[in-house]
Each structure stands twice: as structure tokens, then as C-alpha cells.
Write a protein that holds these residues in place. Structure first.
Motif, mmCIF file in Angstrom:
data_model
loop_
_atom_site.group_PDB
_atom_site.id
_atom_site.type_symbol
_atom_site.label_atom_id
_atom_site.label_comp_id
_atom_site.label_asym_id
_atom_site.label_seq_id
_atom_site.Cartn_x
_atom_site.Cartn_y
_atom_site.Cartn_z
ATOM 1 N N ASN A 182 21.612 65.126 59.418
ATOM 2 C CA ASN A 182 21.518 66.446 59.585
ATOM 3 C C ASN A 182 21.739 66.943 61.156
ATOM 4 N N VAL A 183 23.043 65.506 61.766
ATOM 5 C CA VAL A 183 22.945 65.967 63.444
ATOM 6 C C VAL A 183 23.988 65.644 63.402
ATOM 7 N N ALA A 184 24.873 66.330 64.755
ATOM 8 C CA ALA A 184 26.208 66.300 65.106
ATOM 9 C C ALA A 184 26.355 65.983 66.102
ATOM 10 N N PHE A 206 31.431 74.575 66.266
ATOM 11 C CA PHE A 206 32.095 73.960 66.025
ATOM 12 C C PHE A 206 32.312 72.444 65.688
ATOM 13 N N ALA A 207 31.490 72.026 65.264
ATOM 14 C CA ALA A 207 30.832 71.050 64.772
ATOM 15 C C ALA A 207 31.453 71.202 62.896
ATOM 16 N N GLN A 208 31.580 72.388 62.295
ATOM 17 C CA GLN A 208 32.490 72.683 61.442
ATOM 18 C C GLN A 208 33.617 72.436 61.471
ATOM 19 N N HIS A 209 34.159 72.928 62.448
ATOM 20 C CA HIS A 209 36.002 72.347 62.546
ATOM 21 C C HIS A 209 36.161 71.524 63.466
ATOM 22 N N PRO A 210 36.092 69.908 63.672
ATOM 23 C CA PRO A 210 36.365 69.298 64.432
ATOM 24 C C PRO A 210 37.426 69.097 64.465
ATOM 25 N N ASN A 211 38.368 68.703 65.499
ATOM 26 C CA ASN A 211 39.555 68.858 65.827
ATOM 27 C C ASN A 211 40.726 70.134 65.999
ATOM 28 N N LYS A 212 40.570 70.539 65.648
ATOM 29 C CA LYS A 212 40.490 72.036 65.521
ATOM 30 C C LYS A 212 40.164 73.195 66.642
ATOM 31 N N VAL A 213 41.527 73.932 66.734
ATOM 32 C CA VAL A 213 41.786 74.848 67.882
ATOM 33 C C VAL A 213 40.669 76.115 67.294
ATOM 34 N N ALA A 224 24.963 64.582 74.100
ATOM 35 C CA ALA A 224 23.746 65.748 73.654
ATOM 36 C C ALA A 224 24.276 65.336 72.163
ATOM 37 N N PHE A 225 23.136 65.503 70.827
ATOM 38 C CA PHE A 225 22.794 65.499 69.692
ATOM 39 C C PHE A 225 22.535 67.396 69.522
ATOM 40 N N LEU A 226 22.975 67.814 68.360
ATOM 41 C CA LEU A 226 23.260 69.135 67.468
ATOM 42 C C LEU A 226 22.491 68.253 66.456
ATOM 43 N N ASP A 227 21.040 69.028 66.317
ATOM 44 C CA ASP A 227 20.059 69.211 65.270
ATOM 45 C C ASP A 227 20.056 70.411 64.732
#
Length: 248
Positions: free
Chosen positions: A147-149, A184-191, A154-157
Motif C-alpha cells: 500500500n505504497v505509492a 494526488f495518489a488517488q487521482h493520478p494524471n488528473k489536474v 520517494a514512496f508514500l506509505d
């Protein structure tokens, strides 16, 4: 009920009336509150018991609140809510730059302060008993299982609410910054607009909100980008907001 009796808050203010009023109000909300008049008393309080949050006045005798916040952020992850004078926009901006999670302007409504404290505590509340993060996540599959982005260098745990570098070392991050990276992690490539990134933060008013978001993005970029002056992970969309571009 603000939190529970095990929630420890330290209030730092050199005005006895304000110190007593804030401490009593938060105490009635269910928290254990310690009172301090300056940075030295705060240091002694923290040495005795690590607090869950610090309410910190900017205008203190001797070492001011900005210096105290900068010093705390360099060594601890305790959330900070700063108290600033109504006209001191520069204090609010600098406070955010040194790592404060939120601010309240004087004079303030005690209910507003309690709501902001509650929001910061909620954002900062980490899941207990989480498994340790391996020192060096090796593959995309392993990172998904943990469950890391991935954010550049860096990595977000999400489980441990930590930002770690590629060697597994902790990088400094506030509760608000963690929530921003999570968004940000929940909405990748979205403005995402600045209003969207503000989310459920208790900040309000147009004077400082956009600046607060920009400050936090700049601070995050310094930790995750190969070249923060030419960001590739969190990119600026002019006049709109930001977009998170995950690795291919």
C-alpha cells in the motif's frame, strides 16, 4: 467531545488570559492540556510526555513561535496549529513554510479553534500496529502489496503514514502534506485545482489559501523531485492547479 482523554495537547501563549481560555476550552472537549508561556516551558513539557499536537502562538517573548516551529519540525513530527495576529499574513505564510499544519488568526472563536485542532488531529492520526516497511521496495508488485505509492525519489506509505526515500529513511512530512499526497495518489494524471487540494483542510478565505497550497507543493517537491526547479512528478498547470504524474 473533541477527542479523548488520552489526546495530549500543549498550548503555548504568553498571554495568561488567552492561555487559560484556550486550555480550559480544549480540556472541556476531552483532551489532556498542558500550558506553557514560552519555548523553554514547551521543551520541558515535551521532554516529559510527547504531545499529539501543539497550539503555538507566533508572538512569544524570547524565541518566537516561528523559530520554535522550525526547530520542532526539524526533529519531531508533532502537528502544529499556529496562532497569529489578524494582520500578520507574513506570519501565516512563514508558519506554513516551516511546517505548521494550520493557523488561526486572533481574535478567534474558540469553536473555530477546536474545529481546526480536531481536523489536524484527525489527519495526523496514524494507524497502529502496522507492519514495518522494508528498507528497499524492489518492484511495483511489492509496492502495491505494501500500500505504497511512488512519488519520484520517494514512496508514500499509506498504512504507516510515512514518506520514505529509496533507502527506507523517513522524510519529514506534516499531516496536511500527507493528505495532499494521498489526494494526488488517488487521482493520478488528473489536474487538481487548488480548491480540490485544499480538501477538508480548515483553512479558509482567499487571502492565503492559494499561497498555502503553493508553499506545500514547493516543500514536497524538494523531497521527491530529482530537480525541484524542473518538477516531473507534481507538475504545475498554469492558472488551474497541479497534476501528479506517476512513474510509467
Amino acid at each position: 467531545m473533541l477527542q479523548n482523554a488520552s489526546t495530549r495537547i500543549v498550548v503555548v501563549d504568553d498571554e495568561p488570559d488567552v492561555l487559560s481560555m484556550v486550555s480550559d476550552y480544549l480540556g472541556r472537549g476531552g483532551c489532556h492540556v498542558s500550558r506553557c508561556a514560552n519555548g523553554a516551558e514547551l521543551d520541558r513539557a515535551i521532554d516529559m510526555v510527547a504531545p499529539d499536537l501543539v497550539v503555538l502562538d507566533v508572538n512569544l517573548p524570547g524565541e518566537d513561535g516561528i523559530s520554535i516551529a522550525r526547530r520542532l519540525r526539524a526533529t519531531k513530527q508533532v502537528p502544529i496549529v499556529m496562532l497569529t495576529a489578524l494582520a500578520d499574513t507574513i506570519d501565516r505564510v512563514v508558519g506554513l513554510e516551516v511546517g505548521a499544519d494550520d493557523y488561526v488568526t486572533k481574535p478567534f472563536d474558540l469553536r473555530e479553534l477546536a474545529a481546526r485542532v480536531h481536523a489536524v488531529l484527525r489527519r495526523a492520526q496514524a494507524a497502529g500496529g502496522c507492519p514495518a516497511v522494508p528498507q528497499r521496495p524492489q518492484s511495483a508488485r511489492e509496492r502495491r502489496q505494501l500500500n505504497v505509492a511512488c512519488f519520484g525519489e520517494a514512496f508514500l506509505d499509506f498504512d504507516a503514514r510515512r514518506l520514505i526515500d529509496r533507502n527506507g529513511a523517513d522524510l519529514p512530512i506534516t499531516a496536511t502534506e500527507f493528505e495532499m499526497l494521498s489526494t494526488f495518489a488517488q487521482h493520478p494524471n488528473k489536474v487538481l485545482t487548488r480548491d480540490r487540494l485544499l480538501g477538508d483542510s480548515s483553512e479558509h478565505g482567499s487571502g492565503c489559501c492559494d499561497r498555502a497550497i503553493d508553499i506545500r507543493v514547493t516543500r514536497i517537491r524538494k523531497r521527491i523531485e530529482v530537480n525541484p526547479t524542473r518538477p516531473q512528478v507534481i507538475r504545475t498547470v498554469r492558472s488551474v492547479g497541479y497534476v501528479y504524474v506517476p512513474p510509467a
